[in-house]
Design a protein around this motif. Structure first.
Motif, PDB file in Angstrom:
ATOM      1  N   VAL A   1      60.327 -25.097  28.672  1.00  0.00           N
ATOM      2  CA  VAL A   1      61.796 -25.357  29.272  1.00  0.00           C
ATOM      3  C   VAL A   1      62.026 -26.759  29.882  1.00  0.00           C
ATOM      4  O   VAL A   1      62.896 -27.244  29.859  1.00  0.00           O
TER       5      VAL A   1
ATOM      6  N   SER B   1      63.115 -28.818  26.792  1.00  0.00           N
ATOM      7  CA  SER B   1      64.295 -28.711  26.154  1.00  0.00           C
ATOM      8  C   SER B   1      65.548 -28.358  27.156  1.00  0.00           C
ATOM      9  O   SER B   1      66.553 -28.331  26.870  1.00  0.00           O
ATOM     10  N   LEU B   2      65.199 -28.172  28.546  1.00  0.00           N
ATOM     11  CA  LEU B   2      66.145 -27.588  29.398  1.00  0.00           C
ATOM     12  C   LEU B   2      66.870 -26.469  29.163  1.00  0.00           C
ATOM     13  O   LEU B   2      68.257 -26.221  29.559  1.00  0.00           O
ATOM     14  N   GLU B   3      66.089 -25.626  28.526  1.00  0.00           N
ATOM     15  CA  GLU B   3      66.763 -24.160  27.993  1.00  0.00           C
ATOM     16  C   GLU B   3      65.993 -23.209  28.357  1.00  0.00           C
ATOM     17  O   GLU B   3      64.493 -23.177  28.518  1.00  0.00           O
ATOM     18  N   SER B   4      66.691 -22.231  29.249  1.00  0.00           N
ATOM     19  CA  SER B   4      65.730 -21.199  29.860  1.00  0.00           C
ATOM     20  C   SER B   4      65.024 -20.207  29.117  1.00  0.00           C
ATOM     21  O   SER B   4      65.296 -20.410  27.735  1.00  0.00           O
ATOM     22  N   ALA B   5      63.968 -19.730  29.345  1.00  0.00           N
ATOM     23  CA  ALA B   5      62.978 -18.996  28.472  1.00  0.00           C
ATOM     24  C   ALA B   5      62.360 -17.999  29.374  1.00  0.00           C
ATOM     25  O   ALA B   5      62.251 -18.040  30.543  1.00  0.00           O
TER      26      ALA B   5
ATOM     27  N   VAL C   1      64.032 -21.156  34.598  1.00  0.00           N
ATOM     28  CA  VAL C   1      65.509 -21.590  34.304  1.00  0.00           C
ATOM     29  C   VAL C   1      65.731 -23.165  35.038  1.00  0.00           C
ATOM     30  O   VAL C   1      64.777 -23.239  36.006  1.00  0.00           O
TER      31      VAL C   1
ATOM     32  N   GLU D   1      75.558 -32.401  36.961  1.00  0.00           N
ATOM     33  CA  GLU D   1      74.842 -32.459  35.749  1.00  0.00           C
ATOM     34  C   GLU D   1      73.359 -32.998  35.865  1.00  0.00           C
ATOM     35  O   GLU D   1      72.656 -33.383  34.653  1.00  0.00           O
TER      36      GLU D   1
END
Length: 211
Positions: free
Chosen positions: A49, A52-56, A72, A78
């Motif tokens: 995370v 990639s800065l994508e939740s998991a 998260v 931004e």
């Protein structure tokens, strides 16, 4: 930040939470399991995370116990300001809730060397020991096709999934009773056999009479 976490904990019902900075440094954490995380960037769930800065979501299997966690990123418009980690304790209540939804028996196991150790599950002690005795079959079915297992006098279809990283060695086993699943088909089969037998008994005298 801790006050906000505590308020959200009451609202959402998670067991623990922690806030990390954008670089992964611990800023605040709620009371509850004090789980050590030496390097968040290398953690099997948190690390991806951060990259990639994508939740998991994922599982931690630690000496403190087993936990399901969600990670998260936190942003101010931004600008990345940190990460939120929330977790649930994987205990008997957790397993029973999944069982009630899925209708399957559930077991969370930890691998220690070549052995499987129980963490928590919905099976009784005798069934759990019978499950652990089939470690080779379970190990060969991780993230693969379901495998048939004999536990006591019942046949089960087991779906085995990795639950955690390679280091923790956690796996989950969802068990569906094959006998129960086939019960309706067997009932139809038995009904057809009875109908066929009755038809045969009726057909023989009728055929003689017609002849």
């Amino acid at each position: 930040i801790l006050d906000l976490l505590t308020e959200r904990q009451r609202d959402l019902g998670f067991d623990f939470a922690m806030v990390l900075s954008s670089s992964g440094k611990l800023i605040a954490r709620t009371e509850g399991p004090q789980i050590a995380m030496d390097d968040p960037a290398k953690d099997p769930v948190v690390g991806p995370v951060i990259q990639s800065l994508e939740s998991a979501t994922g599982y931690w299997f630690r000496e403190e116990g087993a936990f399901q966690i969600a990670v998260v990123p936190l942003a101010d418009e931004e600008a990345l300001v940190g990460f939120l980690v929330t977790g649930l304790i994987v205990d008997e209540k957790f397993a029973e809730e999944i069982k009630n939804i899925s209708g399957s028996e559930l077991a969370f196991l930890r691998t220690t060397g070549a052995r499987l150790e129980p963490v928590v599950g919905t099976l009784d002690d005798e069934e759990m020991q019978a499950l652990l005795a089939q470690g080779d079959a379970i190990g060969g079915a991780v993230n693969g096709d379901p495998v048939r297992l004999q536990i006591g006098d019942r046949v089960w279809l087991a779906s085995v999934s990795a639950a955690g990283d390679a280091k923790s060695g956690g796996i989950s086993v969802a068990l569906t009773s094959l006998d129960k699943a086939l019960a309706n088909f067997r009932a139809i089969e038995n009904a057809l056999l009875i109908v066929a037998a009755i038809s045969l008994i009726i057909a023989l005298p009728l055929s003689l009479l017609i002849s």
